[in-house]
Write a protein that holds these residues in place. Sequence first.
Motif, short mmCIF file in Angstrom:
data_model
loop_
_atom_site.label_atom_id
_atom_site.label_comp_id
_atom_site.label_asym_id
_atom_site.label_seq_id
_atom_site.Cartn_x
_atom_site.Cartn_y
_atom_site.Cartn_z
N GLY A 189 -89.20 33.96 -40.19
CA GLY A 189 -88.13 34.79 -40.71
C GLY A 189 -87.57 35.81 -39.76
O GLY A 189 -86.67 36.57 -40.13
N GLU A 190 -88.05 35.85 -38.50
CA GLU A 190 -87.57 36.85 -37.54
C GLU A 190 -86.47 36.31 -36.64
O GLU A 190 -86.05 37.00 -35.71
CB GLU A 190 -88.74 37.34 -36.68
CG GLU A 190 -89.74 38.21 -37.41
CD GLU A 190 -89.20 39.61 -37.70
OE1 GLU A 190 -88.36 40.10 -36.91
OE2 GLU A 190 -89.61 40.20 -38.70
N GLU A 191 -85.97 35.09 -36.90
CA GLU A 191 -84.94 34.53 -36.02
C GLU A 191 -83.62 35.28 -36.19
O GLU A 191 -83.30 35.79 -37.25
CB GLU A 191 -84.75 33.04 -36.29
CG GLU A 191 -84.28 32.69 -37.69
CD GLU A 191 -85.44 32.42 -38.62
OE1 GLU A 191 -85.20 31.81 -39.69
OE2 GLU A 191 -86.58 32.82 -38.32
N ARG A 192 -82.88 35.34 -35.10
CA ARG A 192 -81.55 35.94 -35.13
C ARG A 192 -80.54 34.88 -35.60
O ARG A 192 -80.84 33.68 -35.58
CB ARG A 192 -81.18 36.45 -33.74
CG ARG A 192 -82.13 37.51 -33.19
CD ARG A 192 -81.65 37.99 -31.81
NE ARG A 192 -82.62 38.89 -31.20
CZ ARG A 192 -83.67 38.50 -30.48
NH1 ARG A 192 -83.89 37.21 -30.29
NH2 ARG A 192 -84.48 39.38 -29.95
N GLU A 195 -80.29 31.14 -34.23
CA GLU A 195 -81.52 30.68 -33.61
C GLU A 195 -82.24 29.68 -34.50
O GLU A 195 -82.16 29.78 -35.73
CB GLU A 195 -82.47 31.85 -33.34
CG GLU A 195 -82.17 32.62 -32.07
CD GLU A 195 -83.27 33.62 -31.75
OE1 GLU A 195 -83.58 33.77 -30.55
OE2 GLU A 195 -83.79 34.25 -32.68
N ALA A 196 -82.95 28.75 -33.87
CA ALA A 196 -83.79 27.83 -34.63
C ALA A 196 -84.92 28.61 -35.27
O ALA A 196 -85.34 29.65 -34.76
CB ALA A 196 -84.33 26.76 -33.69
N PRO A 197 -85.46 28.13 -36.38
CA PRO A 197 -86.54 28.84 -37.06
C PRO A 197 -87.90 28.66 -36.40
O PRO A 197 -88.91 29.12 -36.92
CB PRO A 197 -86.54 28.24 -38.46
CG PRO A 197 -86.03 26.86 -38.27
CD PRO A 197 -85.00 26.96 -37.17
N PHE A 198 -87.92 27.98 -35.24
CA PHE A 198 -89.16 27.81 -34.50
C PHE A 198 -88.83 27.80 -33.00
O PHE A 198 -87.67 27.67 -32.60
CB PHE A 198 -89.86 26.49 -34.88
CG PHE A 198 -89.14 25.26 -34.37
CD1 PHE A 198 -89.51 24.65 -33.17
CD2 PHE A 198 -88.07 24.71 -35.08
CE1 PHE A 198 -88.84 23.54 -32.70
CE2 PHE A 198 -87.39 23.61 -34.61
CZ PHE A 198 -87.77 23.02 -33.42
N PHE A 199 -89.85 28.00 -32.19
CA PHE A 199 -89.70 27.86 -30.74
C PHE A 199 -90.92 27.12 -30.23
O PHE A 199 -91.90 26.90 -30.98
CB PHE A 199 -89.55 29.21 -30.04
CG PHE A 199 -90.73 30.14 -30.20
CD1 PHE A 199 -91.71 30.22 -29.22
CD2 PHE A 199 -90.86 30.94 -31.33
CE1 PHE A 199 -92.80 31.07 -29.37
CE2 PHE A 199 -91.95 31.80 -31.48
CZ PHE A 199 -92.92 31.86 -30.49
N GLU A 200 -90.90 26.69 -28.98
CA GLU A 200 -92.02 25.96 -28.40
C GLU A 200 -92.61 26.73 -27.23
O GLU A 200 -91.87 27.27 -26.39
CB GLU A 200 -91.59 24.56 -27.96
CG GLU A 200 -91.20 23.66 -29.12
CD GLU A 200 -90.92 22.24 -28.69
OE1 GLU A 200 -91.86 21.54 -28.27
OE2 GLU A 200 -89.74 21.83 -28.77
N LEU A 201 -93.94 26.80 -27.19
CA LEU A 201 -94.63 27.58 -26.17
C LEU A 201 -96.08 27.10 -26.07
O LEU A 201 -96.72 26.89 -27.09
CB LEU A 201 -94.62 29.06 -26.56
CG LEU A 201 -95.24 30.05 -25.57
CD1 LEU A 201 -94.32 30.25 -24.37
CD2 LEU A 201 -95.51 31.39 -26.25
#
Length: 319
Positions: A189-192, A195-201
């Motif tokens: 819920g912190e996406e701007r 932005e996608a609701p997930f990221f990869e790392l």
Amino acid sequence: MASLVPVVSSSVWTPTDFPDESAWSFELSADDRQALIDFGRGGSSADLSRQIGSAAAHWTKLLNEGPGFVRLRNFPIDVLDEPQIEHAYLGLGGLLGQPVGQDRDANLITHIRDERIHAGAAVRKYRTNLRQDFHSDGSDLVGLLCLHPAKSGGESKIVSAHAVYNEMLRRDPHLVDVMYQPMPWSRNGEERPGEAPFFELPPITDVNGMPRIFFIAWYIRDSQLHAEAPRLTDDQLAALALVENIANDPAFHIEMDFRPGDVQLLNNSTVLHSREAYTDDDDLSRRRHLLRLWLTTETPLANELLRGGIPKHSATGHL
């Protein structure tokens, strides 16, 4: 494949390395307290540094080059009001690093307390009384100042991330290699906008030749709530479970007593921390309440994507 060799460093420790707390727990002196009181009430940073600077340099060395954790006792919460406490806390943090924002609004201090809201996937766990398994925060250093403990529960535990890494390497080197590969993380819920609701790392990256672990397993598992996120493999799930299994072994972690006026400071790249579930008092004024501070340092400790605070990068906060 990553170069999988055991870490040899003072950041590798188990509870047996600390027969007592004197190596990492420090009582603020009367003069230290007065300097923080004066700063909280509008005093100069030069006066604060003059009094506490030498001690702060020692704490910084323990955080950045030593075991990665310290506890300070007797912060003057008993004589300052809330805005003054926050100001004094920021002053202390400024002697150790640079405070950075922790959410979309770039707040430098976060109030950690149970807000009595429904704990759905998009609710950051610090806003609940739920248990938080071992994890790290999105900055080089994290500070937690205890204003009031819970009625019961809420115990804080810490573990050497590098000791966990070495034990993983001993048990299953393949799963260590899996941790070096990108995994999907929910932004919860912190996406701007846009932005996608997930990221990869990858949960593990090498920084200056040293493995740095950024680990929030429930953010990775919550990524599966987003249909467009890559599906986690059996090996990835096994790697997350192995980290948690080792960290939760009493042979590896320390339970840190946390009283009003205590400040817990941790290096997020070498220490993972957890919090047990807790029960609050019915009296609002007696409920568990901590103040969190995120700090970057002159020498980057964490993955560059994460270390600068939420507004500057695409990672998300949690706790």
